[in-house]
Design a protein around this motif. Structure first.
Motif, mmCIF file in Angstrom:
data_model
loop_
_atom_site.group_PDB
_atom_site.id
_atom_site.type_symbol
_atom_site.label_atom_id
_atom_site.label_comp_id
_atom_site.label_asym_id
_atom_site.label_seq_id
_atom_site.Cartn_x
_atom_site.Cartn_y
_atom_site.Cartn_z
ATOM 1 N N HIS A 55 -2.945 31.082 -0.163
ATOM 2 C CA HIS A 55 -4.067 30.177 0.066
ATOM 3 C C HIS A 55 -3.721 28.761 -0.397
ATOM 4 N N PHE A 56 -3.126 28.655 -1.585
ATOM 5 C CA PHE A 56 -2.787 27.333 -2.103
ATOM 6 C C PHE A 56 -1.614 26.718 -1.350
ATOM 7 N N VAL A 57 -0.700 27.566 -0.843
ATOM 8 C CA VAL A 57 0.389 27.051 -0.006
ATOM 9 C C VAL A 57 -0.196 26.385 1.238
ATOM 10 N N ASN A 58 -1.177 27.030 1.876
ATOM 11 C CA ASN A 58 -1.794 26.472 3.083
ATOM 12 C C ASN A 58 -2.560 25.198 2.779
ATOM 13 N N ILE A 59 -3.394 25.232 1.745
ATOM 14 C CA ILE A 59 -4.181 24.049 1.387
ATOM 15 C C ILE A 59 -3.268 22.892 1.026
ATOM 16 N N GLY A 60 -2.254 23.180 0.223
ATOM 17 C CA GLY A 60 -1.315 22.133 -0.178
ATOM 18 C C GLY A 60 -0.563 21.543 0.996
ATOM 19 N N THR A 61 -0.240 22.375 1.974
ATOM 20 C CA THR A 61 0.476 21.879 3.157
ATOM 21 C C THR A 61 -0.391 20.904 3.946
ATOM 22 N N PHE A 62 -1.643 21.243 4.179
ATOM 23 C CA PHE A 62 -2.541 20.342 4.909
ATOM 24 C C PHE A 62 -2.708 19.014 4.167
ATOM 25 N N ALA A 63 -2.881 19.083 2.840
ATOM 26 C CA ALA A 63 -3.052 17.862 2.051
ATOM 27 C C ALA A 63 -1.789 17.002 2.082
ATOM 28 N N ALA A 64 -0.625 17.641 1.924
ATOM 29 C CA ALA A 64 0.640 16.909 1.915
ATOM 30 C C ALA A 64 0.924 16.271 3.276
ATOM 31 N N VAL A 65 0.591 16.976 4.350
ATOM 32 C CA VAL A 65 0.825 16.437 5.699
ATOM 33 C C VAL A 65 -0.049 15.217 5.952
ATOM 34 N N ALA A 66 -1.317 15.295 5.577
ATOM 35 C CA ALA A 66 -2.211 14.144 5.755
ATOM 36 C C ALA A 66 -1.709 12.940 4.975
ATOM 37 N N LEU A 67 -1.257 13.187 3.750
ATOM 38 C CA LEU A 67 -0.730 12.101 2.913
ATOM 39 C C LEU A 67 0.537 11.509 3.528
ATOM 40 N N ALA A 68 1.407 12.362 4.035
ATOM 41 C CA ALA A 68 2.650 11.886 4.659
ATOM 42 C C ALA A 68 2.346 11.041 5.896
ATOM 43 N N MET A 69 1.365 11.453 6.666
ATOM 44 C CA MET A 69 0.990 10.701 7.865
ATOM 45 C C MET A 69 0.494 9.311 7.499
ATOM 46 N N VAL A 70 -0.348 9.236 6.488
ATOM 47 C CA VAL A 70 -0.914 7.945 6.077
ATOM 48 C C VAL A 70 0.161 7.048 5.490
ATOM 49 N N ILE A 71 0.932 7.578 4.541
ATOM 50 C CA ILE A 71 1.953 6.758 3.872
ATOM 51 C C ILE A 71 3.023 6.314 4.865
ATOM 52 N N GLY A 72 3.503 7.243 5.684
ATOM 53 C CA GLY A 72 4.535 6.894 6.656
ATOM 54 C C GLY A 72 4.070 5.826 7.634
ATOM 55 N N SER A 73 2.839 5.927 8.101
ATOM 56 C CA SER A 73 2.314 4.946 9.058
ATOM 57 C C SER A 73 2.121 3.586 8.418
ATOM 58 N N LEU A 74 1.646 3.569 7.170
ATOM 59 C CA LEU A 74 1.398 2.292 6.495
ATOM 60 C C LEU A 74 2.690 1.597 6.077
ATOM 61 N N PHE A 75 3.753 2.372 5.836
ATOM 62 C CA PHE A 75 5.030 1.780 5.447
ATOM 63 C C PHE A 75 5.712 1.050 6.598
ATOM 64 N N LYS A 76 5.445 1.464 7.809
ATOM 65 C CA LYS A 76 6.095 0.813 8.947
ATOM 66 C C LYS A 76 5.464 -0.546 9.184
ATOM 67 N N PRO A 77 6.262 -1.585 9.233
ATOM 68 C CA PRO A 77 5.702 -2.930 9.446
ATOM 69 C C PRO A 77 4.985 -3.017 10.797
ATOM 70 N N LYS A 78 3.893 -3.747 10.819
ATOM 71 C CA LYS A 78 3.180 -3.959 12.078
ATOM 72 C C LYS A 78 4.017 -4.822 13.006
ATOM 73 N N GLN A 79 4.023 -4.464 14.264
ATOM 74 C CA GLN A 79 4.758 -5.251 15.251
ATOM 75 C C GLN A 79 3.924 -6.442 15.688
ATOM 76 N N GLU A 80 4.585 -7.575 15.727
ATOM 77 C CA GLU A 80 3.902 -8.801 16.175
ATOM 78 C C GLU A 80 3.655 -8.734 17.672
ATOM 79 N N ARG A 81 2.437 -9.035 18.064
ATOM 80 C CA ARG A 81 2.118 -9.087 19.484
ATOM 81 C C ARG A 81 2.505 -10.441 20.060
ATOM 82 N N SER A 82 3.255 -10.381 21.153
ATOM 83 C CA SER A 82 3.695 -11.627 21.769
ATOM 84 C C SER A 82 2.613 -12.222 22.644
#
Length: 517
Positions: free
Chosen positions: A490-517
């Motif tokens: 149960h904790f493996v499943n819960i921890g996986t969902f929490a870790a994935v959500a965190l990875a998605m947020v951190i990974g997306s925010l770390f990538k610099p925004k692309q300048e629109r031409s």
């Protein structure tokens, strides 16, 4: 001793299997294009969709793990079904994620991800979906064969033969007819399955009685057999884990999504979801009642002995089929076995097509730089399904389940359910999401469950303390997997969902925004 009569009941089963094969093969002439093979030309209506989805999501393996839940956890064991039904209805009613997914016109979820996150994310998504899906389905054949052996009183040496025959029967019409065959045979199987479930449930209630079922649960599990928040091995982690897993399955389990993508439009797909929701409670409650009846009527020593014959420490998985072998009379036994085979064939055919569609559409996408002809595409799809069948047979023969079947299915499913769910939500509703976050989520989502499964398989620790071990008569050490012992699934499943959500947020925010031409 079993009431299965090979002449009478065998004839009933044989006629049903022949009718199913003929129906599945008759539609092969309508399969001229890849989209016919994978999504039935997107012509599925509401009623066929409900019957197909209900039949697909109830197989022998479903009856076995839900009955095991009833046997070991009482009525509280049906909580996953309640979670699944709530998620199915809410998602269908609101259209959350499923409306934009169906409106996109894709054939698989990874195909949608390519439009937002790029080709690498599509390919990685396909890999983890197939990995999690095949590991999840890998025990289906063995469990189906075990049911037939116990219920029909077959000699144990015929287990592998039963598994092989099941696989060949399903593979033939799936390879030739694809989703069209699956939908047609699903409808027939839904009718037979429903009749069998009702008849067997009536027999169980007639032999045991509702009052005795309730008294049995009270005697063995006390109040925890009715309230899942009471037992120490369940509690809020069990409920939350199942709520997360079942919601994720509604959104991204490819066998479920295949019906959405085969529907005429998103409104049809949503109505299939809401129309099927109540069935997901029934598929847990009805076999769960059978499991409780087995607890009331069968001596634990008999159940333990059956488990040892299969080389498994826990015999609770086999209590239900043994009960049915004792109380279902000849003639009705044929209907029961036909119903269970109907359910199993529907599940196996749909799942083989499901994982095959992802392999063809997404994993092989980089190798199809030049568009393949429809004929070549159909050939590849059929070859892929045949190879999946070979893998399932090998894995089913080699891997022996330890512990609770539903927990195994949850953990293997989470390999891709967690990451694909977060990716789908982000893809549909979060503008800041990007490929960095998607890749991080996929890697984390696959790594944690695979690590837990590997530790459970290869690293064993004592399951009992010294005092508990001293109570055993034979003195043999009782062990369990390291992750299951130290964390619990149960904790493996819960921890996986929490870790994935965190990875998605951190990974997306770390990538610099692309300048629109």
């Amino acid at each position: 001793m079993t009431h299965f009569n090979w002449l009478l009941d065998g004839s009933i089963v044989g006629v049903y299997l022949l009718a199913t094969m003929i129906a599945g093969l008759m539609v092969r002439k309508y399969v001229a294009r890849v989209d016919h093979f994978l999504v039935a030309g997107r012509e599925m209506n509401v009623y066929l969709g409900i019957a197909s989805l209900a039949a697909t999501e109830f197989g022998i393996v479903t009856a076995m793990y839900t009955a095991q839940a009833g046997y070991t956890r009482g009525f509280a064991g049906a909580i996953p079904g309640v979670c699944n039904a709530i998620a199915m209805f809410v998602v269908g009613y609101t259209g959350f994620c499923v409306k934009p997914l169906r409106d996109s016109g894709v054939m698989t979820i990874p195909e949608l991800f390519e439009r937002r996150f790029g080709k690498l994310v599509r390919w990685l998504s396909g890999v983890v979906i197939v990995l999690g899906g095949l590991l999840n389905m890998g025990v289906f054949l063995r469990v189906g064969g075990q049911f037939l052996v116990v219920c029909c009183g077959m000699n144990l040496r015929y287990l592998e033969l039963a598994m092989t025959v099941l696989l060949i029967g399903v593979a033939v019409y799936t390879i030739l007819g694809g989703m069209l065959s699956v939908l047609v045979t699903d409808f027939l199987q839904f009718v037979v399955m429903s009749a069998g479930l009702l008849v067997v449930t009536f027999l169980v209630l007639h032999h045991v009685g509702w009052d005795k079922l309730v008294a049995t649960v009270q005697a063995h599990q006390s109040d925890g057999g009715f309230n899942p928040f009471i037992p120490k091995d369940l509690g809020w982690p069990f409920v939350l884990s199942n709520l997360l897993t079942n919601t994720a399955a509604v959104l991204t389990w490819q066998a479920v999504i295949a019906r959405l993508l085969a529907a005429k439009d998103s409104d049809t797909g949503r109505r299939v979801y809401t129309g099927t929701a109540f069935f997901f409670i029934c598929r847990w409650v009805i076999p769960g009642i059978w499991g409780i009846a087995a607890l009331a009527m069968i001596e634990p020593s008999v159940v333990e002995k059956i488990g040892l014959q299969f080389g498994e420490k826990d015999g609770s998985l086999f209590a239900m089929p043994y009960l049915l072998s004792q109380i279902v009379p000849a003639g009705m036994m044929g209907l029961l076995v036909a119903a269970m085979l109907a359910a199993d064939m529907s599940t196996d055919s749909s799942y083989m097509l499901t994982w095959g569609s992802v392999i063809y559409n997404d994993i092989l996408a980089p190798f199809r730089k030049v568009a393949w002809s429809e004929k070549k595409g159909l050939l590849w799809n059929r070859c892929i399904i045949a190879l999946i069948g070979v893998f399932l047979l090998i894995w089913g023969l080699w891997y022996k389940l330890e512990g609770n079947l539903w927990e195994y299915l949850q953990t293997t499913g989470t390999i891709y359910l967690a990451s694909m769910t977060i990716l789908l939500i982000a893809c549909c509703y979060w503008k800041r999401a990007n490929n960095w976050g998607a890749i991080a989520a996929i890697v984390v989502g696959a790594a944690l469950p695979v690590l837990a499964l590997s530790l459970d398989l290869f690293v064993k620790v004592p399951a009992l303390d010294a005092a508990g071990q001293a109570l055993l008569k034979d003195g043999k050490a009782v062990t369990e997997g390291w992750a299951a012992h130290n964390f619990g699934s149960h904790f493996v499943n819960i921890g996986t969902f929490a870790a994935v959500a965190l990875a998605m947020v951190i990974g997306s925010l770390f990538k610099p925004k692309q300048e629109r031409s």
